[in-house]
Design a protein around this motif. Structure first.
Motif, PDB file in Angstrom:
ATOM      1  N   PRO A  16       0.835  -1.207   0.000  1.00 29.89           N
ATOM      2  CA  PRO A  16       0.000   0.000   0.000  1.00 29.89           C
ATOM      3  C   PRO A  16       0.866   1.252   0.000  1.00 29.89           C
ATOM      4  O   PRO A  16       1.943   1.288   0.594  1.00 29.89           O
ATOM      5  CB  PRO A  16      -0.792  -0.123   1.303  1.00 29.89           C
ATOM      6  CG  PRO A  16       0.069  -0.973   2.191  1.00 29.89           C
ATOM      7  CD  PRO A  16       0.750  -1.943   1.272  1.00 29.89           C
ATOM      8  N   ARG A  17       0.392   2.294  -0.693  1.00 28.43           N
ATOM      9  CA  ARG A  17       1.105   3.568  -0.683  1.00 28.43           C
ATOM     10  C   ARG A  17       0.791   4.302   0.614  1.00 28.43           C
ATOM     11  O   ARG A  17      -0.368   4.634   0.877  1.00 28.43           O
ATOM     12  CB  ARG A  17       0.671   4.428  -1.874  1.00 28.43           C
ATOM     13  CG  ARG A  17       1.314   4.054  -3.188  1.00 28.43           C
ATOM     14  CD  ARG A  17       0.641   4.801  -4.324  1.00 28.43           C
ATOM     15  NE  ARG A  17       0.759   6.248  -4.197  1.00 28.43           N
ATOM     16  CZ  ARG A  17       1.760   6.965  -4.713  1.00 28.43           C
ATOM     17  NH1 ARG A  17       2.751   6.355  -5.344  1.00 28.43           N
ATOM     18  NH2 ARG A  17       1.777   8.267  -4.608  1.00 28.43           N
ATOM     19  N   PRO A  18       1.792   4.552   1.425  1.00 31.73           N
ATOM     20  CA  PRO A  18       1.526   5.273   2.667  1.00 31.73           C
ATOM     21  C   PRO A  18       1.298   6.751   2.390  1.00 31.73           C
ATOM     22  O   PRO A  18       1.747   7.298   1.374  1.00 31.73           O
ATOM     23  CB  PRO A  18       2.811   5.064   3.477  1.00 31.73           C
ATOM     24  CG  PRO A  18       3.870   4.900   2.435  1.00 31.73           C
ATOM     25  CD  PRO A  18       3.200   4.173   1.287  1.00 31.73           C
ATOM     26  N   ARG A  19       0.621   7.399   3.310  1.00 26.38           N
ATOM     27  CA  ARG A  19       0.410   8.838   3.238  1.00 26.38           C
ATOM     28  C   ARG A  19       1.387   9.481   4.216  1.00 26.38           C
ATOM     29  O   ARG A  19       1.306   9.234   5.428  1.00 26.38           O
ATOM     30  CB  ARG A  19      -1.028   9.165   3.605  1.00 26.38           C
ATOM     31  CG  ARG A  19      -2.075   8.495   2.690  1.00 26.38           C
ATOM     32  CD  ARG A  19      -3.450   8.478   3.299  1.00 26.38           C
ATOM     33  NE  ARG A  19      -3.469   7.722   4.541  1.00 26.38           N
ATOM     34  CZ  ARG A  19      -4.575   7.410   5.223  1.00 26.38           C
ATOM     35  NH1 ARG A  19      -5.750   7.768   4.770  1.00 26.38           N
ATOM     36  NH2 ARG A  19      -4.504   6.726   6.350  1.00 26.38           N
ATOM     37  N   VAL A  20       2.282  10.308   3.708  1.00 26.56           N
ATOM     38  CA  VAL A  20       3.352  10.886   4.522  1.00 26.56           C
ATOM     39  C   VAL A  20       3.229  12.404   4.530  1.00 26.56           C
ATOM     40  O   VAL A  20       3.272  13.043   3.472  1.00 26.56           O
ATOM     41  CB  VAL A  20       4.742  10.484   3.995  1.00 26.56           C
ATOM     42  CG1 VAL A  20       5.844  11.101   4.854  1.00 26.56           C
ATOM     43  CG2 VAL A  20       4.879   8.961   3.967  1.00 26.56           C
ATOM     44  N   ALA A  21       3.061  12.976   5.723  1.00 26.10           N
ATOM     45  CA  ALA A  21       3.081  14.434   5.868  1.00 26.10           C
ATOM     46  C   ALA A  21       4.530  14.889   5.963  1.00 26.10           C
ATOM     47  O   ALA A  21       5.340  14.290   6.670  1.00 26.10           O
ATOM     48  CB  ALA A  21       2.310  14.854   7.120  1.00 26.10           C
ATOM     49  N   ALA A  30       5.055   7.390  -2.199  1.00 20.51           N
ATOM     50  CA  ALA A  30       4.061   7.687  -1.168  1.00 20.51           C
ATOM     51  C   ALA A  30       3.152   8.809  -1.642  1.00 20.51           C
ATOM     52  O   ALA A  30       3.485   9.560  -2.579  1.00 20.51           O
ATOM     53  CB  ALA A  30       4.767   8.106   0.129  1.00 20.51           C
ATOM     54  N   ASP A  31       2.001   8.916  -1.007  1.00 16.76           N
ATOM     55  CA  ASP A  31       1.140  10.085  -1.185  1.00 16.76           C
ATOM     56  C   ASP A  31       1.637  11.143  -0.208  1.00 16.76           C
ATOM     57  O   ASP A  31       1.432  11.030   1.007  1.00 16.76           O
ATOM     58  CB  ASP A  31      -0.322   9.731  -0.910  1.00 16.76           C
ATOM     59  CG  ASP A  31      -0.871   8.743  -1.923  1.00 16.76           C
ATOM     60  OD1 ASP A  31      -0.424   8.785  -3.095  1.00 16.76           O
ATOM     61  OD2 ASP A  31      -1.731   7.925  -1.551  1.00 16.76           O
ATOM     62  N   ILE A  32       2.314  12.147  -0.724  1.00 18.56           N
ATOM     63  CA  ILE A  32       2.974  13.144   0.109  1.00 18.56           C
ATOM     64  C   ILE A  32       2.061  14.345   0.309  1.00 18.56           C
ATOM     65  O   ILE A  32       1.500  14.890  -0.649  1.00 18.56           O
ATOM     66  CB  ILE A  32       4.304  13.587  -0.534  1.00 18.56           C
ATOM     67  CG1 ILE A  32       5.260  12.390  -0.621  1.00 18.56           C
ATOM     68  CG2 ILE A  32       4.933  14.739   0.249  1.00 18.56           C
ATOM     69  CD1 ILE A  32       6.508  12.672  -1.429  1.00 18.56           C
ATOM     70  N   VAL A  33       1.936  14.753   1.573  1.00 15.86           N
ATOM     71  CA  VAL A  33       1.195  15.958   1.918  1.00 15.86           C
ATOM     72  C   VAL A  33       2.192  16.974   2.463  1.00 15.86           C
ATOM     73  O   VAL A  33       2.805  16.758   3.512  1.00 15.86           O
ATOM     74  CB  VAL A  33       0.102  15.679   2.962  1.00 15.86           C
ATOM     75  CG1 VAL A  33      -0.656  16.969   3.285  1.00 15.86           C
ATOM     76  CG2 VAL A  33      -0.855  14.598   2.476  1.00 15.86           C
ATOM     77  N   LEU A  34       2.387  18.070   1.739  1.00 15.26           N
ATOM     78  CA  LEU A  34       3.300  19.121   2.174  1.00 15.26           C
ATOM     79  C   LEU A  34       2.554  20.083   3.094  1.00 15.26           C
ATOM     80  O   LEU A  34       1.565  20.704   2.679  1.00 15.26           O
ATOM     81  CB  LEU A  34       3.840  19.888   0.968  1.00 15.26           C
ATOM     82  CG  LEU A  34       4.799  19.130   0.050  1.00 15.26           C
ATOM     83  CD1 LEU A  34       5.033  19.924  -1.230  1.00 15.26           C
ATOM     84  CD2 LEU A  34       6.104  18.870   0.769  1.00 15.26           C
ATOM     85  N   VAL A  35       3.012  20.195   4.318  1.00 19.41           N
ATOM     86  CA  VAL A  35       2.415  21.145   5.260  1.00 19.41           C
ATOM     87  C   VAL A  35       3.321  22.369   5.258  1.00 19.41           C
ATOM     88  O   VAL A  35       4.382  22.394   5.884  1.00 19.41           O
ATOM     89  CB  VAL A  35       2.294  20.540   6.667  1.00 19.41           C
ATOM     90  CG1 VAL A  35       1.583  21.521   7.594  1.00 19.41           C
ATOM     91  CG2 VAL A  35       1.539  19.216   6.616  1.00 19.41           C
TER      92      VAL A  35
END
Length: 333
Positions: A6-11, A38-43
């Protein structure tokens, strides 16, 4: 439903804006294999990403819409301090921005929106100037996430992990933290995180506290009264653990491949050895939290900010660990 990989979601947060963190993240995201992992979320916000790209000499590609295949920007610009950031020095404004972005990433953990966090280097002086009362970010993470169980900073090089019984405390206060219970908790945590990383039967060596492991009580009885009994407790729980061994030789054995992990009694006992063995590739993990949180083991490197020369070895290793641990966590959902 789960998949084999699974593709992890990484902040991802860019750390202290006065340091090399933004440049490191820009370089990290320029590698297609990273954005594909990964599914990257840039904060962050668009101004910080533009500045990061300028430092790295590489534009940061991102989207504000999910499903684009690019890193997704969760714009936190409303939390940006009014005063401009000063570069190459610790400031309260930089600390407030770093804490605001990390706080939003932790909110995503609470809501189940991300499986792991990667943060670029922080500066503790900035964080404390910004009002963080905790000794370090790990204790702050505990407070924000409401964690009451044992936690420890873990330091990682390829093939070797360390955990600490005590961490960011005065050397004068180390003695009070070396208890049978704390040694036991730290050993269990190290074993668990090593297993989460993919090792089925990790081998752990335990450091003594005193010179020459106390020399049968001549230089102190911690090894006899506290550490050895805790090692026996851990072995009774099924862990492959041995020691206590003198700290001036245990890392020679670890470097030779005898141990997968070393449990140290205090901060510099392990950090000096680990940084000598691999400063440019080291990773720090906040162990014992409900989500993997990884960061490069080095600092903000104010002296090279803006030169485009920051080495990505540690941030790449930190990202790879965040992805691996986040994927393992996600696969159990």
């Amino acid at each position: 439903m789960t998949t084999a990989h699974p593709r992890p979601r990484v902040a991802v947060t860019l750390g202290d804006p006065a340091g090399v963190g933004p440049e490191l993240v820009a370089k990290l995201l320029a590698r297609r294999e990273n954005t594909a992992a990964a599914d990257i979320v840039l904060v962050s916000d668009e101004a910080e990403l533009r500045a990061a790209g300028a430092d790295a000499g590489l534009p940061v590609e991102y989207s504000t819409e999910p499903g684009s295949g690019l890193p997704l920007l969760h714009d936190n610009g409303a939390a940006r301090p009014a005063e401009p950031f000063e570069r190459r020095r610790a400031t309260a404004a930089g600390g407030r921005w770093a804490l605001a972005n990390l706080g939003l990433a932790l909110d995503m953990v609470k809501d189940g929106r991300v499986d792991a966090i990667l943060f670029a280097p922080l500066n503790k002086s900035s964080l404390h100037s910004a009002g963080m009362a905790s000794n370090d970010e790990l204790r702050w993470f505990e407070e924000v996430l409401g964690v009451e169980s044992f936690t420890s900073e873990l330091n990682v090089l390829p093939g070797l992990w360390t955990a600490r019984v005590t961490s960011h405390v005065s050397v004068a206060d180390v003695d009070a933290g070396i208890t049978r219970e704390n040694v036991n908790r730290a050993g269990v945590l190290l074993d668990r995180v090593l297993r989460d990383s993919g090792l089925d039967a990790p081998r752990i060596g335990v450091c003594a506290l005193n010179p020459h492991a106390g020399e049968n009580g001549r230089f102190g009885r911690h090894e006899i009264d506290v550490i050895a009994p805790a090692v026996a407790d851990l072995a009774d729980q099924g862990l492959d653990v041995s020691g206590p061994f003198p700290s001036d030789t245990i890392f020679l054995r670890a470097r030779a491949g005898e141990f997968d992990g070393v449990l140290t009694m205090y901060h510099d006992q392990g950090q000096i050895a680990m940084k000598l063995m691999g400063f440019d590739g080291g990773v720090t993990i906040a162990g014992g939290l409900p989500v993997p949180i990884c960061t490069p083991a080095h600092g903000t490197a104010f002296d090279i900010v803006g030169q485009g020369t920051a080495d990505t070895g540690s941030v790449q290793n930190a990202f790879d660990l965040a992805v691996a641990l986040g994927r393992r966590s996600r696969s159990t959902v």
